[in-house]
Design a protein around this motif. Sequence first.
Motif, short mmCIF file in Angstrom:
data_model
loop_
_atom_site.label_atom_id
_atom_site.label_comp_id
_atom_site.label_asym_id
_atom_site.label_seq_id
_atom_site.Cartn_x
_atom_site.Cartn_y
_atom_site.Cartn_z
N GLY A 281 27.57 23.62 -20.62
CA GLY A 281 27.13 23.03 -21.88
C GLY A 281 27.98 21.83 -22.20
O GLY A 281 28.81 21.41 -21.40
N ARG A 304 30.43 21.53 -16.41
CA ARG A 304 29.34 20.62 -16.05
C ARG A 304 29.87 19.20 -15.85
O ARG A 304 29.33 18.44 -15.06
CB ARG A 304 28.34 20.67 -17.21
CG ARG A 304 27.21 19.72 -17.12
CD ARG A 304 26.34 19.93 -18.34
NE ARG A 304 25.36 18.88 -18.41
CZ ARG A 304 24.19 19.01 -19.02
NH1 ARG A 304 23.88 20.14 -19.60
NH2 ARG A 304 23.34 18.02 -19.05
N GLY A 334 17.78 16.42 -15.34
CA GLY A 334 18.54 17.66 -15.42
C GLY A 334 18.99 18.16 -14.05
O GLY A 334 20.01 18.84 -13.94
N GLY A 357 24.06 25.57 -25.89
CA GLY A 357 23.45 24.41 -26.53
C GLY A 357 23.38 24.64 -28.02
O GLY A 357 23.76 25.71 -28.51
N CYS A 361 18.05 21.89 -30.61
CA CYS A 361 18.03 20.86 -29.57
C CYS A 361 16.98 21.22 -28.52
O CYS A 361 17.21 22.09 -27.67
CB CYS A 361 19.39 20.73 -28.91
SG CYS A 361 19.34 19.56 -27.54
N TYR A 363 15.99 19.38 -26.15
CA TYR A 363 16.33 18.81 -24.83
C TYR A 363 17.16 19.80 -24.02
O TYR A 363 16.85 20.13 -22.88
CB TYR A 363 17.09 17.50 -24.99
CG TYR A 363 16.37 16.61 -25.97
CD1 TYR A 363 15.30 15.84 -25.55
CD2 TYR A 363 16.72 16.61 -27.31
CE1 TYR A 363 14.59 15.07 -26.45
CE2 TYR A 363 16.02 15.85 -28.22
CZ TYR A 363 14.96 15.09 -27.78
OH TYR A 363 14.26 14.35 -28.68
N SER A 364 18.24 20.29 -24.66
CA SER A 364 19.11 21.19 -23.89
C SER A 364 18.41 22.53 -23.68
O SER A 364 18.69 23.22 -22.70
CB SER A 364 20.45 21.38 -24.60
OG SER A 364 20.30 22.15 -25.76
N THR A 365 17.48 22.89 -24.57
CA THR A 365 16.77 24.16 -24.39
C THR A 365 16.00 24.14 -23.07
O THR A 365 16.03 25.11 -22.30
CB THR A 365 15.77 24.39 -25.55
OG1 THR A 365 16.48 24.22 -26.76
CG2 THR A 365 15.17 25.77 -25.51
N ASN A 367 16.59 22.21 -20.41
CA ASN A 367 17.54 22.20 -19.30
C ASN A 367 18.13 23.59 -19.06
O ASN A 367 18.25 24.04 -17.93
CB ASN A 367 18.71 21.25 -19.61
CG ASN A 367 18.42 19.85 -19.07
OD1 ASN A 367 17.41 19.64 -18.43
ND2 ASN A 367 19.31 18.93 -19.36
N ARG A 368 18.51 24.24 -20.16
CA ARG A 368 19.15 25.54 -20.01
C ARG A 368 18.20 26.54 -19.38
O ARG A 368 18.59 27.35 -18.55
CB ARG A 368 19.66 26.04 -21.37
CG ARG A 368 21.03 25.47 -21.72
CD ARG A 368 21.56 26.01 -23.01
NE ARG A 368 20.84 25.48 -24.14
CZ ARG A 368 20.36 26.20 -25.13
NH1 ARG A 368 20.51 27.50 -25.14
NH2 ARG A 368 19.72 25.63 -26.14
N GLU A 386 23.00 29.87 -28.07
CA GLU A 386 22.71 28.77 -29.00
C GLU A 386 23.69 28.84 -30.15
O GLU A 386 23.85 29.89 -30.78
CB GLU A 386 21.29 28.89 -29.54
CG GLU A 386 20.26 28.34 -28.58
CD GLU A 386 18.98 27.96 -29.30
OE1 GLU A 386 18.57 28.73 -30.19
OE2 GLU A 386 18.40 26.92 -28.96
#
Length: 412
Positions: A281, A304, A334, A357, A361, A363-365, A367-368, A386
Amino acid sequence: MTKSLAYALEPEDINTQKEYIAYSKGVHSYSPAINKLLDLSDDYVPGAERAFKAGHPAVWCQANNFVPPLLYSLGVIPVAAGEMGRYSAKEDMLIAEDIYQFPVETCSMVKCVVAQWHKRINSGTINRILANSSGCEPYNMAWEIVKKHGYDVYSNEVIYRGPTVHGERLEQLVKFTMEQMLDVAEWLTGRREVDEEKLRIEVARKNRLLTKLKKVLELRRSHPFYMKSLAIILTLNVGLANYFGQPQAYEAAIDELISELENAPINEKDLETVIPLVWAGGTGQEFGIYEAIDQAGGALLGLRSVPFRLYREDVPPLEALARWIYDNSGAGAGVYARNVLDSEVERLKAKGVILYGYIGCSYSTVNREMFRKFFHAKGVACVNLEGSFQTGAPTGQVLTRVKAFVEMLAAA
Ligand code: SF4
């Protein structure tokens, strides 16, 4: 370094991120280097604001990618706006929602940053923002809004390299990005040029530090508990990107840390009991989560943002900055970040991946979820968390999940 009961902490006893840093300094009382790094992190925003008031140019920005080397070469301090999150509380959410009309479900990072900027209007502090359209829509909205409240905002274009972009298309992107950097230089200094020599010095500094941080991460494998989770994430995720506004002090502290790690005795029991983890993250501002990882016996040994590629020193420095972006894990798609995480999992024989994340969000959801599927298919355990961005203790639910995850890995 074994855990001591003297360090035991109920996260709810601590209410601010500053208190977490003070606590972490106590935990690392054996390490002058880590104490210096925590002090640098603690003083990053206040120190930059003091420097600005004393006449040193400084701008709010994302303070990563090409921005810090470019800005330092121009004599400007890059100040990571997200670092203001640690000063925010519920009141800041209300400012963003009531005054700026951000919907309640908007990501708390954006709301915190906007509220912090709001509190600084007409306060004589840093009033320029170097925005980056690669951020996200809520952030793009944020700087458009604060522009109307007196901030001088400059936004550069999206930086993104799709996985199939090579050859001539990539060369066009590199040229385009170099032009954008010159645009930034013009906005900051009035001259559409960079001082190549100064920029070369910054590229060399960055390469030195990338190499030194790689060494720190290698040494941590034999000393997994020497540097706890909060300290490493601040040092690597934030400090390596922008040096907390103080490049020389940061590098001196890293040199000291390497020397401490090289001279620290190896504790075989730590190596037997450690649960190596990879943090997938950003820099969560809920510092209590890191404490929960430490208390459960986990060690964040891979991140990361682990140093990946060096900048090229065989091309002009402006070009080196642009090429580094597109050759690195921050190039947008990603899958680049996932590949870094995967190689960290392999390198460290990590037992688990913590996906983190912020609520709101999207976007990160995505990706995750992609990362989670990938690692599950490989049989690597993941927990998907989260959190929120403002200060205060993390929710009990998040802490319980972290502890349960690490303890499950310990028992496996
Ligand atoms: S957490 Fe997501 S929504 Fe929030 S600022 Fe970052 S990318 Fe944007």
